[in-house]
Scaffold this motif. Structure first.
Motif, PDB file in Angstrom:
ATOM      1  N   GLU A   2     -11.351  -5.645  -3.144  1.00 49.79           N
ATOM      2  CA  GLU A   2     -10.628  -4.412  -2.834  1.00 49.79           C
ATOM      3  C   GLU A   2      -9.145  -4.554  -3.165  1.00 49.79           C
ATOM      4  OE1 GLU A   2      -9.893  -1.364   0.963  1.00 49.79           O
ATOM      5  OE2 GLU A   2     -10.810  -3.326   1.278  1.00 49.79           O
ATOM      6  N   ARG A  41      -6.432   6.581  -5.679  1.00 50.35           N
ATOM      7  CA  ARG A  41      -5.100   6.809  -6.257  1.00 50.35           C
ATOM      8  C   ARG A  41      -5.014   8.093  -7.079  1.00 50.35           C
ATOM      9  NH1 ARG A  41      -0.562   4.068  -6.491  1.00 50.35           N
ATOM     10  NH2 ARG A  41      -1.600   2.349  -5.398  1.00 50.35           N
ATOM     11  N   ALA A  70     -11.058   2.467  -6.022  1.00 50.54           N
ATOM     12  CA  ALA A  70      -9.600   2.375  -6.135  1.00 50.54           C
ATOM     13  C   ALA A  70      -9.039   3.497  -7.003  1.00 50.54           C
ATOM     14  CB  ALA A  70      -9.209   1.006  -6.705  1.00 50.54           C
ATOM     15  N   SER A  96      -8.679  -4.716  -7.011  1.00 48.47           N
ATOM     16  CA  SER A  96      -8.902  -3.406  -7.616  1.00 48.47           C
ATOM     17  C   SER A  96      -7.736  -2.470  -7.339  1.00 48.47           C
ATOM     18  CB  SER A  96     -10.209  -2.804  -7.093  1.00 48.47           C
ATOM     19  OG  SER A  96     -11.318  -3.611  -7.436  1.00 48.47           O
ATOM     20  N   PHE A  97      -7.239  -2.491  -6.110  1.00 38.11           N
ATOM     21  CA  PHE A  97      -6.066  -1.685  -5.751  1.00 38.11           C
ATOM     22  C   PHE A  97      -4.892  -2.016  -6.658  1.00 38.11           C
ATOM     23  CE2 PHE A  97      -2.000  -1.387  -3.603  1.00 38.11           C
ATOM     24  CZ  PHE A  97      -2.009  -0.130  -3.033  1.00 38.11           C
ATOM     25  N   ASN A 100       0.842  -1.178   0.000  1.00 41.08           N
ATOM     26  CA  ASN A 100       0.000   0.000   0.000  1.00 41.08           C
ATOM     27  C   ASN A 100       0.881   1.232   0.000  1.00 41.08           C
ATOM     28  OD1 ASN A 100      -1.826   2.030   0.430  1.00 41.08           O
ATOM     29  ND2 ASN A 100      -3.061   0.835   1.848  1.00 41.08           N
TER      30      ASN A 100
END
Length: 228
Positions: A155, A70, A66, A158-159, A21
């Motif tokens: 999640e 970002r 996502a 998608s990240f 992350n």
């Protein structure tokens, strides 16, 4: 497009990718970027067995979340508007209840496009297809159906997919009015700003041995007490 997505997904099932992350770090340099339309489409998504089912609406929500995390205004408050569109082509979400030895991995295939809003034109000639996994860790080696919920799997996928979109954008700095040299200079400056400088404190051996102080700083203050 969908048959190609399924083929890519099948080939990728034996591989793994690792991601961390990085959203707390400074954003990557994209010139005067600001996100306009955040488009996610999953109406033609295909589920690859063995998988937990997910609706197109669930995938669209996960991808848009996502993208905003970002590329949203909180990270890129520029003035030149770019629209990002991502279609969800195919996926597999590792289900629970599968023996560890056969536990499948979660995988996602998407296709990304980007538009210059002011010019009213798509910048890429054809869609950029991306295949990602959840990551590489103890739990993803055995399949995350045993350790994560469906929402957590979506999640993570998608990240990772949107992070790959970011990498793709950085391969094309001319879209954002930058040369490759300017991009590299910006990346170097970003890396330098993120670096934690090493602090070296030297105390004379004779001062420390005598229990004295250097530069007027007392050395006999008990831990946890104020010098005053």
């Amino acid at each position: 497009m969908i048959p190609r997505a399924l083929a890519a997904l099948a080939l990728a099932l034996g591989l793994a990718a690792c991601a961390r992350n990085d959203l707390d770090e400074p954003p990557m340099p994209l010139g005067d970027f600001v996100l306009g339309h955040n488009i996610a489409v999953a109406e033609n998504v295909q589920m690859v067995p063995i998988s937990r089912p997910a609706t197109p609406e669930e995938w669209e929500g996960a991808i848009q979340k996502a993208v905003d995390a970002r590329f949203g205004y909180h990270r890129y408050p520029g003035t030149r508007i770019f629209n990002i569109g991502i279609s969800v082509d195919a996926y597999a979400l590792a289900p629970p209840g599968i023996p560890v030895v056969a536990a499948p991995k979660s995988v996602l295939v998407v296709t990304a496009n980007i538009w210059d809003d002011g010019a009213g034109a798509r910048l890429n000639d054809e869609g950029h297809q991306i295949t990602v996994f959840e990551g590489l860790s103890g739990e993803t080696v055995i399949g995350t159906g045993l350790t994560r919920s469906k929402a957590q799997q979506m999640e993570a996928l998608s990240f990772n997919a949107v992070r790959k979109v970011e990498e793709w954008l950085l391969e094309n700095p001319e879209w954002f009015g930058m040369t490759k040299a300017e991009l590299q200079a910006a990346l170097d400056a970003r890396a330098k700003a993120m670096a934690v400088p090493e602090v070296v404190v030297e105390v004379g051996a004779e001062v420390a041995a005598e229990g004295g102080s250097e530069a007027g700083v007392p050395t006999d203050v008990p831990a946890g007490e104020d010098a005053n």
